[in-house]
Design a protein around this motif. Sequence first.
Motif, PDB file in Angstrom:
ATOM      1  N   PHE A 250      27.441 -14.074   8.140  1.00  0.00           N
ATOM      2  CA  PHE A 250      27.149 -14.014   9.573  1.00  0.00           C
ATOM      3  C   PHE A 250      26.273 -12.794   9.834  1.00  0.00           C
ATOM      4  N   PHE A 251      25.692 -12.746  11.015  1.00  0.00           N
ATOM      5  CA  PHE A 251      24.654 -11.742  11.274  1.00  0.00           C
ATOM      6  C   PHE A 251      24.897 -11.005  12.582  1.00  0.00           C
ATOM      7  N   THR A 252      24.617  -9.698  12.550  1.00  0.00           N
ATOM      8  CA  THR A 252      24.710  -8.867  13.746  1.00  0.00           C
ATOM      9  C   THR A 252      23.398  -8.083  13.879  1.00  0.00           C
ATOM     10  N   ALA A 253      23.191  -7.512  15.057  1.00  0.00           N
ATOM     11  CA  ALA A 253      22.018  -6.675  15.282  1.00  0.00           C
ATOM     12  C   ALA A 253      22.327  -5.281  14.766  1.00  0.00           C
ATOM     13  N   ALA A 254      21.790  -4.950  13.586  1.00  0.00           N
ATOM     14  CA  ALA A 254      22.056  -3.649  12.963  1.00  0.00           C
ATOM     15  C   ALA A 254      20.733  -2.894  12.851  1.00  0.00           C
ATOM     16  N   ALA A 255      20.191  -2.750  11.641  1.00  0.00           N
ATOM     17  CA  ALA A 255      18.944  -1.994  11.468  1.00  0.00           C
ATOM     18  C   ALA A 255      17.794  -2.864  10.963  1.00  0.00           C
ATOM     19  N   ASP A 256      18.063  -4.152  10.674  1.00  0.00           N
ATOM     20  CA  ASP A 256      17.022  -5.030  10.125  1.00  0.00           C
ATOM     21  C   ASP A 256      16.476  -5.949  11.218  1.00  0.00           C
ATOM     22  N   PRO A 257      15.219  -5.744  11.628  1.00  0.00           N
ATOM     23  CA  PRO A 257      14.676  -6.564  12.727  1.00  0.00           C
ATOM     24  C   PRO A 257      14.582  -8.048  12.380  1.00  0.00           C
ATOM     25  N   ALA A 258      14.577  -8.381  11.077  1.00  0.00           N
ATOM     26  CA  ALA A 258      14.442  -9.784  10.675  1.00  0.00           C
ATOM     27  C   ALA A 258      15.643 -10.628  11.088  1.00  0.00           C
ATOM     28  N   VAL A 259      16.757  -9.964  11.449  1.00  0.00           N
ATOM     29  CA  VAL A 259      17.958 -10.710  11.819  1.00  0.00           C
ATOM     30  C   VAL A 259      17.729 -11.546  13.083  1.00  0.00           C
ATOM     31  N   ALA A 260      16.713 -11.164  13.876  1.00  0.00           N
ATOM     32  CA  ALA A 260      16.451 -11.903  15.116  1.00  0.00           C
ATOM     33  C   ALA A 260      16.204 -13.386  14.852  1.00  0.00           C
ATOM     34  N   ALA A 261      15.686 -13.692  13.657  1.00  0.00           N
ATOM     35  CA  ALA A 261      15.427 -15.100  13.318  1.00  0.00           C
ATOM     36  C   ALA A 261      16.726 -15.892  13.199  1.00  0.00           C
ATOM     37  N   ARG A 262      17.858 -15.193  13.019  1.00  0.00           N
ATOM     38  CA  ARG A 262      19.154 -15.869  12.848  1.00  0.00           C
ATOM     39  C   ARG A 262      19.838 -16.175  14.174  1.00  0.00           C
ATOM     40  N   ALA A 263      19.298 -15.644  15.261  1.00  0.00           N
ATOM     41  CA  ALA A 263      19.970 -15.822  16.548  1.00  0.00           C
ATOM     42  C   ALA A 263      19.865 -17.269  17.031  1.00  0.00           C
ATOM     43  N   VAL A 264      20.874 -17.681  17.768  1.00  0.00           N
ATOM     44  CA  VAL A 264      20.841 -18.977  18.450  1.00  0.00           C
ATOM     45  C   VAL A 264      20.016 -18.794  19.719  1.00  0.00           C
ATOM     46  N   THR A 265      18.972 -19.588  19.906  1.00  0.00           N
ATOM     47  CA  THR A 265      18.141 -19.449  21.104  1.00  0.00           C
ATOM     48  C   THR A 265      17.930 -20.810  21.750  1.00  0.00           C
ATOM     49  N   GLY A 266      17.541 -20.791  23.020  1.00  0.00           N
ATOM     50  CA  GLY A 266      17.265 -22.046  23.704  1.00  0.00           C
ATOM     51  C   GLY A 266      16.694 -21.795  25.079  1.00  0.00           C
ATOM     52  N   ARG A 267      16.297 -22.882  25.725  1.00  0.00           N
ATOM     53  CA  ARG A 267      15.745 -22.842  27.083  1.00  0.00           C
ATOM     54  C   ARG A 267      16.366 -23.974  27.873  1.00  0.00           C
TER      55      ARG A 267
END
Length: 256
Positions: free
Chosen positions: A163-180
């Motif tokens: 699983f992924f959290t917002a730590a020090a690696d900006p690449a983690v943003a690709a793992r977030a659930v997103t939508g509109r």
Amino acid sequence: MRIETATEAGRPDVPNEDFVSVALPAAGQGGALVLLDGVTPPADNGGCMHSVPWFTARLGGALLELTVTRADLTLRQCLSAAISRTADAHRDTCDLSHPLTPQATAVVVRWGGAEVEHLVLSDSALLLEAADGTVTPVLDDRIERLRAAGLRVAPLRNQEDGFFTAAADPAVAARAVTGRTPAAALRSLAAVTDGAARGVEVFGTDDWPGLFALLRKAGPQALIARVRAREDADPAGTAVPRGKPYDDATAVLVEF
Ligand SMILES: [Zn+2]
């Protein structure tokens, strides 16, 4: 438009590691919310000389600023840039490669145009209420799926297939659930840290529509009071085992 928020530390002697902010208006006529839940550090502070509130204030502040000023960036890009900016603030003094370097869950929502954008990373929850009253939870359920599979989740933090959290690696943003979601289809929305969602996720006394109905009717403080009453009924966490008997709890409600 109505916006209400409340937050409460799990224990009076330990700083609250949640962060919540709302900006109005943002990007013209709209607005944005940012909600974070900082991860409690290990005994060695995760190789960092700073506190969790130091981290969440910087990450949350950067994230809000980017979300409201950079309408040209997606929420993933905003999160990525906010993580980089925060990492730069302590890259020279701290070991950012430590697996428990300061980190947080994140919920970000931005509205104002034809669509409402959202981003969810790790186990804080976003609830969307449709015009007909239907409540839809938006969850990054990776941790839940790992637990359901009987796995110990701690070693799987920010690991592939974990699983992924917002730590020090900006690449983690690709793992977030997103939508509109079309703005016209939404009546309101809410974001809660897992400490405020315990009625649903730990105690099993509520469901998401019920939690949302309480938020609408009685407000975020009433939701947190309800969670505290459940915790008080089992103060050591013996009847209902849980990581912390009491957790920081934060909720924010936005009615359009
Ligand atoms: Zn640091």
